[in-house]
Design a protein around this motif. Structure first.
Motif, mmCIF file in Angstrom:
data_model
loop_
_atom_site.group_PDB
_atom_site.id
_atom_site.type_symbol
_atom_site.label_atom_id
_atom_site.label_comp_id
_atom_site.label_asym_id
_atom_site.label_seq_id
_atom_site.Cartn_x
_atom_site.Cartn_y
_atom_site.Cartn_z
ATOM 1 N N ILE A 22 0.800 -1.254 0.020
ATOM 2 C CA ILE A 22 -0.091 -0.008 0.058
ATOM 3 C C ILE A 22 0.840 1.204 -0.094
ATOM 4 C CG2 ILE A 22 -1.725 1.240 1.370
ATOM 5 C CD1 ILE A 22 -2.715 -1.390 2.440
ATOM 6 N N ARG A 26 2.064 -0.011 -4.616
ATOM 7 C CA ARG A 26 1.526 -1.040 -5.506
ATOM 8 C C ARG A 26 -0.069 -1.556 -5.452
ATOM 9 N NH1 ARG A 26 2.690 -6.597 -4.385
ATOM 10 N NH2 ARG A 26 4.096 -5.953 -2.523
ATOM 11 N N PHE A 27 -0.392 -1.390 -4.101
ATOM 12 C CA PHE A 27 -1.783 -1.437 -4.202
ATOM 13 C C PHE A 27 -2.458 0.286 -3.765
ATOM 14 C CE2 PHE A 27 -1.625 -5.795 -1.594
ATOM 15 C CZ PHE A 27 -1.699 -6.227 -2.881
ATOM 16 N N ALA A 28 -2.767 0.752 -4.918
ATOM 17 C CA ALA A 28 -3.211 2.157 -5.056
ATOM 18 C C ALA A 28 -4.463 2.433 -4.499
ATOM 19 C CB ALA A 28 -3.329 2.463 -6.509
ATOM 20 N N THR A 31 -8.013 0.679 -4.419
ATOM 21 C CA THR A 31 -8.000 -0.794 -4.690
ATOM 22 C C THR A 31 -8.858 -1.315 -3.825
ATOM 23 O OG1 THR A 31 -5.991 -0.207 -5.711
ATOM 24 C CG2 THR A 31 -6.371 -2.510 -5.178
ATOM 25 N N GLN A 32 -9.674 -2.482 -4.347
ATOM 26 C CA GLN A 32 -10.182 -3.350 -3.483
ATOM 27 C C GLN A 32 -9.190 -4.476 -3.279
ATOM 28 O OE1 GLN A 32 -13.803 -5.172 -5.294
ATOM 29 N NE2 GLN A 32 -14.572 -5.693 -3.240
ATOM 30 N N LEU A 33 -9.057 -4.871 -1.926
ATOM 31 C CA LEU A 33 -8.222 -5.815 -1.644
ATOM 32 C C LEU A 33 -9.242 -7.095 -1.083
ATOM 33 C CD1 LEU A 33 -5.927 -4.045 0.678
ATOM 34 C CD2 LEU A 33 -5.592 -4.524 -1.627
ATOM 35 N N ILE A 71 -10.978 -1.620 1.188
ATOM 36 C CA ILE A 71 -10.552 -0.812 0.086
ATOM 37 C C ILE A 71 -9.371 -0.048 0.562
ATOM 38 C CG2 ILE A 71 -11.343 1.094 -1.259
ATOM 39 C CD1 ILE A 71 -12.843 -1.369 -2.002
ATOM 40 N N GLU A 74 -8.167 6.546 0.480
ATOM 41 C CA GLU A 74 -7.606 7.660 -0.403
ATOM 42 C C GLU A 74 -6.564 8.314 0.340
ATOM 43 O OE1 GLU A 74 -8.303 8.050 -3.408
ATOM 44 O OE2 GLU A 74 -9.716 6.473 -3.966
#
Length: 218
Positions: A22, A26-28, A31-33, A71, A74
């Protein structure tokens, strides 16, 4: 990418992996995890994944929403204000409580942490910025007999990791931050505690202002 570790260390290793994904982007944001996808990626069951996602929610890196799951949070003005208002309230208080008890060994450790931070920046080791920043700050506060405040501030600094990387992407901001850290150490060593607390307040406030500009620009 299976995490072949003892059970007692599995959650910690998984936490580090997903947190770094995060923080590095890499996990912007947004992004749904998905638990099943993460479990497959890291070669673990869904149970430790679920535990880690709840912990990341507590750090502010993830939001768990009805019907959507986890998620990536932001970058937001409201979170910046929340985190940095608390830092402005607690960190100068911790510094003033710790400063009179700092010993020569503490200053040697502070100099070493500052040098390590400068080296990491010179080598572009972005993944280390947040940790090194937190280590340096907490080393200034560790003589304060305020364990609850220290725990809260440590958590806030961890939450600030993503923002620290973002703020230090600007070379001018980076140079200023390093100069202020060095000046903080000097003032503490000389016993100028009130001046060091004033500088710390300005340092934290400046970081917030820089971050707001960056987030607004995004």
């Amino acid at each position: 990418m299976a995490l072949k570790l003892k059970h007692k260390t599995l959650s910690g290793a998984l936490m580090d992996e997903i947190r770094q994904a995060i923080l590095s982007g890499r996990f912007a944001a947004g992004t749904q995890l998905r638990q099943d996808a993460l479990a497959e990626t890291y070669g673990v069951s869904r149970i430790p994944v679920r535990e880690v996602l709840f912990q990341l929610e507590a750090e502010g890196l993830v939001k768990i929403l009805p019907q959507k799951g986890a998620i990536v949070s932001e970058l937001s003005r409201s979170e910046i204000d929340d985190v940095f208002d608390l830092r402005l309230l607690l960190e100068p208080r911790l510094l003033l409580a710790s400063a009179p008890s700092l010993q020569e060994a503490d200053f040697v450790a502070l100099d070493e942490k500052q040098a390590e931070y400068v080296r990491a920046i010179a080598m572009g080791q972005v993944n280390d910025y947040g940790r090194l920043n937190a280590d340096l700050h907490m080393a200034m506060y560790h003589r304060a007999e305020m364990p609850r405040s220290q725990q809260i501030v440590a958590s806030l600094l961890q939450t600030s990791d993503r923002y620290t990387r973002l703020q230090l992407s600007n070379s001018a901001a980076m140079d200023k931050a390093m100069a202020e850290h060095a000046e903080l150490i000097r003032l503490l060593r000389e016993g100028q505690w009130e001046r060091s607390a004033d500088l710390l307040r300005n340092h934290i406030a400046t970081v917030r202002t820089d971050l707001i500009k960056v987030v607004s620009g995004q």
